[in-house]
Motif scaffolding. Structure first.
Motif, PDB file in Angstrom:
ATOM      1  N   HIS A  39       0.812  -1.221   0.000  1.00 64.79           N
ATOM      2  CA  HIS A  39       0.000   0.000   0.000  1.00 64.79           C
ATOM      3  C   HIS A  39       0.841   1.265   0.000  1.00 64.79           C
ATOM      4  O   HIS A  39       0.324   2.358  -0.157  1.00 64.79           O
TER       5      HIS A  39
ATOM      6  N   LYS B 271      -4.322  -0.753  -4.803  1.00 64.78           N
ATOM      7  CA  LYS B 271      -4.263  -0.676  -3.341  1.00 64.78           C
ATOM      8  C   LYS B 271      -3.234   0.332  -2.827  1.00 64.78           C
ATOM      9  O   LYS B 271      -3.148   0.576  -1.631  1.00 64.78           O
TER      10      LYS B 271
ATOM     11  N   ARG C  47      -1.789   3.495  -1.517  1.00 63.47           N
ATOM     12  CA  ARG C  47      -2.389   4.661  -0.861  1.00 63.47           C
ATOM     13  C   ARG C  47      -1.397   5.820  -0.697  1.00 63.47           C
ATOM     14  O   ARG C  47      -1.781   6.970  -0.640  1.00 63.47           O
TER      15      ARG C  47
ATOM     16  N   ALA D 210      -6.189   4.883  -6.186  1.00 60.93           N
ATOM     17  CA  ALA D 210      -6.582   5.015  -4.778  1.00 60.93           C
ATOM     18  C   ALA D 210      -5.574   5.791  -3.933  1.00 60.93           C
ATOM     19  O   ALA D 210      -5.696   5.838  -2.710  1.00 60.93           O
TER      20      ALA D 210
ATOM     21  N   GLU E 138      -3.901   8.307  -1.712  1.00 59.69           N
ATOM     22  CA  GLU E 138      -4.412   9.329  -0.797  1.00 59.69           C
ATOM     23  C   GLU E 138      -3.373  10.402  -0.506  1.00 59.69           C
ATOM     24  O   GLU E 138      -3.716  11.543  -0.239  1.00 59.69           O
TER      25      GLU E 138
END
Length: 142
Positions: free
Chosen positions: A16, A42, A44, A68, A70
Motif C-alpha cells: 500500500h 491498493k 495509498r 486510490a 491518498e
C-alpha cells in the motif's frame, strides 16, 4: 532496481506504500504498464523523487495505474508541469494530501482551482524543527 524487479514488487497484493525515489530509468511508458499489477489499486501512499524522465504523460499514467492514492509526495520532477499534477489530482479522487518539493516546473497555486488549499502543516512530511522552505503542501478541502 531494474524494470523486472519493479514489476515483481507490484505483485505483492498487500502493498500500500510505494516510494520511487531516484529510479531514473523509469519512463512514462513504464508507468502505463502498471495498472494490471495486483497491488496497483491498493497503493495509498506514493512518493516520487528525482524521476528525471517523467513528464505530464507519466503523471497521468501513474494516476490511472494507482487510482486510490491518498498521499502524493513529489520531489525534483524536472519534466512535470502544472498540467501533470492537475491530471493526477483529477484522476485520483481519494487524494487528500500533496507535498511538492523542488519541482521547478510547478507553480505556487497550481491546485487552487482543483479543490485543494495550501497547507504548511502537512502531517506526512511536517517537521516542527525544520521549516519546509523548498516546497509547498496542499490539502483537499472538505
Amino acid at each position: 532496481m531494474d524494470t523486472a524487479t519493479f514489476t515483481s514488487i507490484l505483485q505483492i497484493p498487500k502493498l500500500h506504500t510505494l516510494s520511487l525515489s531516484s529510479c531514473r530509468w523509469l519512463t512514462d511508458e513504464a508507468f502505463a504498464t502498471l495498472k494490471e499489477a495486483p497491488a496497483a489499486p491498493k497503493i495509498r501512499y506514493l512518493c516520487l523523487g528525482q524521476l528525471e524522465s517523467i513528464t505530464n504523460e507519466g503523471m497521468l499514467n501513474l494516476a490511472i495505474s494507482f487510482p486510490a492514492v491518498e498521499v502524493l509526495v513529489v520531489h525534483r520532477l524536472l519534466g512535470v508541469r502544472d498540467a501533470g499534477i492537475q491530471a493526477f489530482v483529477t484522476a485520483c479522487p481519494a487524494l487528500t494530501w500533496i507535498k511538492v518539493i523542488a519541482c521547478q516546473g510547478l507553480t505556487l497555486g497550481v491546485l487552487d482551482n482543483h479543490g485543494f488549499q495550501s497547507c504548511m502543516d502537512c502531517p506526512v512530511v511536517h517537521s516542527p524543527n525544520r521549516p519546509t522552505g523548498l516546497g509547498f503542501a496542499y490539502k483537499k478541502m472538505t
